[in-house]
Design an enzyme around this catalytic site. Structure first.
Site, PDB file in Angstrom:
ATOM      1  N   THR A 180       0.815  -1.222   0.000  1.00 27.93           N
ATOM      2  CA  THR A 180       0.000   0.000   0.000  1.00 27.93           C
ATOM      3  C   THR A 180       0.845   1.267   0.000  1.00 27.93           C
ATOM      4  O   THR A 180       0.472   2.275  -0.614  1.00 27.93           O
ATOM      5  CB  THR A 180      -0.919   0.005   1.241  1.00 27.93           C
ATOM      6  OG1 THR A 180      -1.809  -1.091   1.120  1.00 27.93           O
ATOM      7  CG2 THR A 180      -1.727   1.281   1.350  1.00 27.93           C
TER       8      THR A 180
ATOM      9  N   THR B  49       1.482  -4.976   3.975  1.00 26.52           N
ATOM     10  CA  THR B  49       1.279  -5.442   5.357  1.00 26.52           C
ATOM     11  C   THR B  49       0.630  -6.822   5.419  1.00 26.52           C
ATOM     12  O   THR B  49       0.808  -7.538   6.405  1.00 26.52           O
ATOM     13  CB  THR B  49       0.399  -4.453   6.142  1.00 26.52           C
ATOM     14  OG1 THR B  49      -0.855  -4.308   5.471  1.00 26.52           O
ATOM     15  CG2 THR B  49       1.070  -3.111   6.298  1.00 26.52           C
TER      16      THR B  49
ATOM     17  N   THR C  17      -1.297 -22.795  18.646  1.00 25.42           N
ATOM     18  CA  THR C  17      -2.611 -22.416  19.171  1.00 25.42           C
ATOM     19  C   THR C  17      -3.320 -21.391  18.290  1.00 25.42           C
ATOM     20  O   THR C  17      -2.675 -20.546  17.659  1.00 25.42           O
ATOM     21  CB  THR C  17      -2.507 -21.880  20.609  1.00 25.42           C
ATOM     22  OG1 THR C  17      -3.806 -21.457  21.036  1.00 25.42           O
ATOM     23  CG2 THR C  17      -1.543 -20.711  20.735  1.00 25.42           C
ATOM     24  N   GLN C  18      -4.647 -21.477  18.279  1.00 24.72           N
ATOM     25  CA  GLN C  18      -5.462 -20.467  17.582  1.00 24.72           C
ATOM     26  C   GLN C  18      -5.540 -19.170  18.386  1.00 24.72           C
ATOM     27  O   GLN C  18      -6.000 -18.157  17.880  1.00 24.72           O
ATOM     28  CB  GLN C  18      -6.893 -20.986  17.401  1.00 24.72           C
ATOM     29  CG  GLN C  18      -6.987 -22.194  16.538  1.00 24.72           C
ATOM     30  CD  GLN C  18      -8.405 -22.757  16.449  1.00 24.72           C
ATOM     31  OE1 GLN C  18      -9.360 -22.126  16.888  1.00 24.72           O
ATOM     32  NE2 GLN C  18      -8.535 -23.941  15.893  1.00 24.72           N
TER      33      GLN C  18
HETATM   34  N1  ASP Z   1      -2.838  -5.407   0.209  1.00 16.99           N
HETATM   35  C1  ASP Z   1      -1.714  -4.626   0.696  1.00 16.99           C
HETATM   36  C2  ASP Z   1      -0.464  -5.504   0.662  1.00 16.99           C
HETATM   37  O1  ASP Z   1      -0.282  -6.303   1.536  1.00 16.99           O
HETATM   38  C3  ASP Z   1      -1.984  -4.138   2.065  1.00 16.99           C
HETATM   39  C4  ASP Z   1      -0.941  -3.228   2.656  1.00 16.99           C
HETATM   40  O2  ASP Z   1       0.159  -3.038   2.159  1.00 16.99           O
HETATM   41  O3  ASP Z   1      -1.226  -2.636   3.702  1.00 16.99           O
HETATM   42  O4  ASP Z   1       0.294  -5.399  -0.238  1.00 16.99           O
END
Ligand code: ASP
Length: 347
Positions: free
Chosen positions: A19, A95, A282-283
């Site tokens: 992003t 992310t 674990t979950q």
């Molecule tokens: N969809 C994006 C990615 O993981 C989300 C982000 O970067 O926050 O590339």
């Protein structure tokens, strides 16, 4: 030659996508990565550092949902190639799968003595309220931070929303908030406020300086299987009997528990007999697996399931892929899964 703390640090920024460098497509209005060559133009603040900053842009820039082990290897090889020329590395990454990449990189780098800081953002860097600038600027500062000529954080880390985490302890916990990551089972390595407070007691400093060794083999014949109430026998069995399957991360309830129904334990036993390594995590967000504490985990223990202790699922699956890629016997793999390789697990 070791540089003094005052000498100009050299930082390499790798832009892989995410992003932070995305723009909105005109018709679909979806966010997609662009070529983010001019990082220094987008973030002129970087010029205020007295550092040598070089940028490498990966083509194509990826949404991190498209990151594969081949991309982990590309990142690792780029860093390895430039290792001696730079004091620290910042990897700009989406992310969504950052915690997986950070975990994988941590296993790949043996004898790491320089920082590799992964960061990104929830809002593109071109937007007014972006969190990308702070994340990038502080990551660069952390990557350059030294004391007595040595890096302050010689680890693979994730920096996000004023906190520095050990990368293989992170989980993406929020799709909207700026505080997208947490590390429930290990404390933050640094907190950025007016100063950046490094918590040296939690940072790993190599005792003997060995030669950097970058291992790049992963085996993807693995699966993550989450147990849920009502899990179907045929479905469960067919997954455990998949041809070519070599490893399973079994996400269990609480402290490592599963239903005690006979067919489930029999499937697990059969899979282990077929040389499939099963790793129990674990979950829960925090805490650890403790097989044998409840009746509902005792049979797993007896069957030879490996305890993932306090590993995150991200650290577990990448560790399994990494160990399977090293040509080890299944006994050796089980041994190392339980061992602390890069601070990912509390033994
Ligand atoms: N969809 C994006 C990615 O993981 C989300 C982000 O970067 O926050 O590339």
């Amino acid at each position: 030659m070791i540089k003094t703390d005052e000498e100009k640090a050299s930082i390499l920024i790798l832009y892989t996508g995410g992003t932070i460098g995305m723009v909105q497509r005109p018709v679909t209005r979806t966010l997609a990565p662009v070529k983010f060559d001019q990082i220094k133009e987008e973030v002129p603040e970087l010029n205020k550092f007295n550092y040598n900053i070089k940028t490498i842009t990966f083509t194509p820039a990826l949404d991190s949902s498209n990151v594969t082990p081949a991309v982990w290897v590309k990142i690792a090889k780029t860093i390895e190639k430039n290792y001696n020329q730079f004091d620290g590395f910042v990897v700009l990454h989406g992310t969504d799968t950052m915690a997986y990449t950070a975990s994988a990189l941590s296993y790949m780098f043996e004898n790491l003595d320089k920082p590799i800081i992964l960061t990104g953002s929830q809002l593109p860097i071109g937007t007014l309220r972006t969190d990308g600038k702070e994340n990038l600027i502080t990551s660069v500062e952390i990557a350059a931070a030294k004391e007595n000529g040595k890096s302050l954080v010689p680890e693979v880390c994730v920096y996000f929303d004023f906190k520095l985490y050990r990368g293989n302890r992170t989980v993406k916990r929020d799709a909207d908030q700026f505080s997208a990551f947490h590390s429930v089972n290990y404390p933050e390595l640094a907190v950025a406020g007016v100063d950046i407070r490094f918590r040296k007691e939690f940072i790993h400093y190599p005792e003997n300086k060995g030669i950097l060794n970058v291992k790049t083999n992963f085996d993807d014949h693995v699966v993550i299987l989450k147990i849920f109430p009502g899990i179907n026998q045929k479905v469960f069995n067919s997954i455990l009997c998949l041809p070519e399957l070599k490893g399973i991360v079994l996400e269990t309830f609480g402290a490592g528990n599963v239903p005690t129904t006979r067919w489930l334990i029999n499937c697990v036993k059969k899979a282990i007999k077929n040389n499939i390594v099963i790793l129990n995590v674990t979950q829960c967000q925090g805490g650890r697996v403790s097989m044998g504490q409840y009746e509902t985990s005792l049979e797993l223990l007896k069957a030879g399931v490996v305890s993932g202790k306090d590993l995150t699922t991200e650290a577990a699956i990448t560790k399994l892929m990494f160990l399977l890629g090293q040509g080890l016997s299944s006994e050796q793999i089980k041994f190392y899964l339980n061992k602390n390789l890069r601070g990912e697990i509390t033994e």
